[in-house]
Design a protein around this motif. Structure first.
Motif, mmCIF file in Angstrom:
data_model
loop_
_atom_site.group_PDB
_atom_site.id
_atom_site.type_symbol
_atom_site.label_atom_id
_atom_site.label_comp_id
_atom_site.label_asym_id
_atom_site.label_seq_id
_atom_site.Cartn_x
_atom_site.Cartn_y
_atom_site.Cartn_z
ATOM 1 N N ASP A 79 154.183 -46.663 0.618
ATOM 2 C CA ASP A 79 153.877 -46.367 -0.780
ATOM 3 C C ASP A 79 154.806 -47.137 -1.723
ATOM 4 O O ASP A 79 154.479 -47.336 -2.884
ATOM 5 C CB ASP A 79 154.033 -44.867 -1.068
ATOM 6 C CG ASP A 79 153.079 -43.997 -0.276
ATOM 7 O OD1 ASP A 79 152.016 -44.503 0.156
ATOM 8 O OD2 ASP A 79 153.402 -42.811 -0.067
ATOM 9 N N GLN A 80 155.949 -47.525 -1.218
ATOM 10 C CA GLN A 80 156.962 -48.183 -2.041
ATOM 11 C C GLN A 80 157.006 -49.696 -1.822
ATOM 12 O O GLN A 80 157.868 -50.382 -2.357
ATOM 13 C CB GLN A 80 158.320 -47.554 -1.741
ATOM 14 C CG GLN A 80 158.313 -46.074 -2.068
ATOM 15 C CD GLN A 80 159.438 -45.321 -1.403
ATOM 16 O OE1 GLN A 80 159.933 -45.707 -0.362
ATOM 17 N NE2 GLN A 80 159.838 -44.217 -2.000
ATOM 18 N N GLU A 81 156.052 -50.210 -1.062
ATOM 19 C CA GLU A 81 156.047 -51.634 -0.699
ATOM 20 C C GLU A 81 156.083 -52.548 -1.915
ATOM 21 O O GLU A 81 156.916 -53.457 -2.002
ATOM 22 C CB GLU A 81 154.818 -51.945 0.162
ATOM 23 C CG GLU A 81 154.672 -53.426 0.477
ATOM 24 C CD GLU A 81 153.411 -53.734 1.269
ATOM 25 O OE1 GLU A 81 153.299 -54.886 1.708
ATOM 26 O OE2 GLU A 81 152.541 -52.848 1.450
ATOM 27 N N ARG A 82 155.183 -52.351 -2.867
ATOM 28 C CA ARG A 82 155.106 -53.251 -4.020
ATOM 29 C C ARG A 82 156.410 -53.248 -4.802
ATOM 30 O O ARG A 82 156.915 -54.305 -5.192
ATOM 31 C CB ARG A 82 153.930 -52.860 -4.913
ATOM 32 C CG ARG A 82 153.672 -53.924 -5.973
ATOM 33 C CD ARG A 82 152.391 -53.690 -6.729
ATOM 34 N NE ARG A 82 152.773 -53.100 -7.995
ATOM 35 C CZ ARG A 82 152.090 -52.187 -8.653
ATOM 36 N NH1 ARG A 82 150.970 -51.740 -8.188
ATOM 37 N NH2 ARG A 82 152.522 -51.712 -9.794
ATOM 38 N N ASP A 83 156.987 -52.062 -5.011
ATOM 39 C CA ASP A 83 158.250 -51.976 -5.746
ATOM 40 C C ASP A 83 159.374 -52.704 -5.011
ATOM 41 O O ASP A 83 160.209 -53.362 -5.640
ATOM 42 C CB ASP A 83 158.641 -50.518 -5.977
ATOM 43 C CG ASP A 83 157.703 -49.813 -6.954
ATOM 44 O OD1 ASP A 83 157.004 -50.503 -7.719
ATOM 45 O OD2 ASP A 83 157.693 -48.573 -6.956
ATOM 46 N N MET A 84 159.397 -52.577 -3.681
ATOM 47 C CA MET A 84 160.442 -53.267 -2.905
ATOM 48 C C MET A 84 160.303 -54.780 -3.041
ATOM 49 O O MET A 84 161.283 -55.486 -3.272
ATOM 50 C CB MET A 84 160.373 -52.865 -1.431
ATOM 51 C CG MET A 84 160.894 -51.472 -1.153
ATOM 52 S SD MET A 84 161.022 -51.119 0.618
ATOM 53 C CE MET A 84 159.331 -50.699 1.028
ATOM 54 N N ARG A 85 159.079 -55.279 -2.905
ATOM 55 C CA ARG A 85 158.866 -56.737 -3.003
ATOM 56 C C ARG A 85 159.242 -57.243 -4.397
ATOM 57 O O ARG A 85 159.862 -58.301 -4.532
ATOM 58 C CB ARG A 85 157.431 -57.089 -2.650
ATOM 59 C CG ARG A 85 157.124 -56.872 -1.181
ATOM 60 C CD ARG A 85 155.764 -57.435 -0.786
ATOM 61 N NE ARG A 85 155.315 -56.906 0.480
ATOM 62 C CZ ARG A 85 155.748 -57.285 1.675
ATOM 63 N NH1 ARG A 85 156.674 -58.210 1.776
ATOM 64 N NH2 ARG A 85 155.271 -56.733 2.772
ATOM 65 N N GLU A 86 158.874 -56.495 -5.418
ATOM 66 C CA GLU A 86 159.202 -56.897 -6.784
ATOM 67 C C GLU A 86 160.715 -56.900 -7.009
ATOM 68 O O GLU A 86 161.245 -57.791 -7.666
ATOM 69 C CB GLU A 86 158.516 -55.982 -7.809
ATOM 70 C CG GLU A 86 157.023 -56.187 -7.890
ATOM 71 C CD GLU A 86 156.629 -57.599 -8.286
ATOM 72 O OE1 GLU A 86 157.247 -58.175 -9.203
ATOM 73 O OE2 GLU A 86 155.695 -58.140 -7.652
ATOM 74 N N ALA A 87 161.410 -55.917 -6.463
ATOM 75 C CA ALA A 87 162.867 -55.860 -6.615
ATOM 76 C C ALA A 87 163.520 -57.084 -5.976
ATOM 77 O O ALA A 87 164.434 -57.679 -6.556
ATOM 78 C CB ALA A 87 163.412 -54.576 -5.992
ATOM 79 N N PHE A 88 163.052 -57.487 -4.796
ATOM 80 C CA PHE A 88 163.614 -58.668 -4.148
ATOM 81 C C PHE A 88 163.315 -59.927 -4.956
ATOM 82 O O PHE A 88 164.165 -60.810 -5.068
ATOM 83 C CB PHE A 88 163.100 -58.817 -2.713
ATOM 84 C CG PHE A 88 163.837 -57.945 -1.736
ATOM 85 C CD1 PHE A 88 165.181 -58.141 -1.471
ATOM 86 C CD2 PHE A 88 163.182 -56.909 -1.074
ATOM 87 C CE1 PHE A 88 165.874 -57.344 -0.582
ATOM 88 C CE2 PHE A 88 163.855 -56.100 -0.175
ATOM 89 C CZ PHE A 88 165.204 -56.309 0.066
#
Length: 147
Positions: A79-88
């Protein structure tokens, strides 16, 4: 792409509980670990509240307690995949697609829901890193969200 994550069955929950019960009694202090082992990702503040609800860290818990807390509506790593990729991507100013292990350690052990050094070291055993200590962050996120 929409992902559907299968909920753990009662049998799977009982199996995870038994693994922890082998080392002695299962206490409220382990509720977060048990729920995370079943694929959900509660915030530490929620786990702390659960421990308090259960009567403190040393309170023995039964498998039904794990089922109750696992059944709560909680985020999953996917569920948090998009947020993690954006943070990186934000951290990757030069757009090279990787991050240095030391930078990742600093971030993951100090920000948000910080990991302990031991937790980070365990995570790194599952992570691919090149000879220069860099990690391709897309592969890192893929590893984190694996079912």
């Amino acid at each position: 792409v929409q992902y559907i994550q299968k909920m753990a069955s009662n049998e799977e929950i009982e199996d995870v509980y038994k693994v922890f019960a082998k080392s002695g009694k299962v206490t409220a202090a382990l509720i977060g670990t048990l729920v995370r082992a079943l694929g959900k990702n509660p915030l530490q503040k929620d786990v702390d509240a659960w421990i308090e609800e259960l009567g403190g860290a040393d309170t023995p818990i039964k498998v039904d307690t794990v089922k109750k807390y696992y059944g709560k509506s909680l985020p999953k790593p996917r569920d948090q995949e998009r947020d993690m990729r954006e943070a990186f991507k934000v951290l990757d100013i030069q757009g090279k697609g990787y991050i240095n292990e030391a930078e990742l350690r600093q971030i993951m052990c100090t920000l948000g829901e910080p990991l302990t050094q031991e937790e980070f070291n365990l995570l790194m055993t599952k992570c691919e890193m090149d000879d220069e200590g860099t990690i391709m962050y897309d592969q890192f996120v893929d590893m984190l969200i694996e079912d």
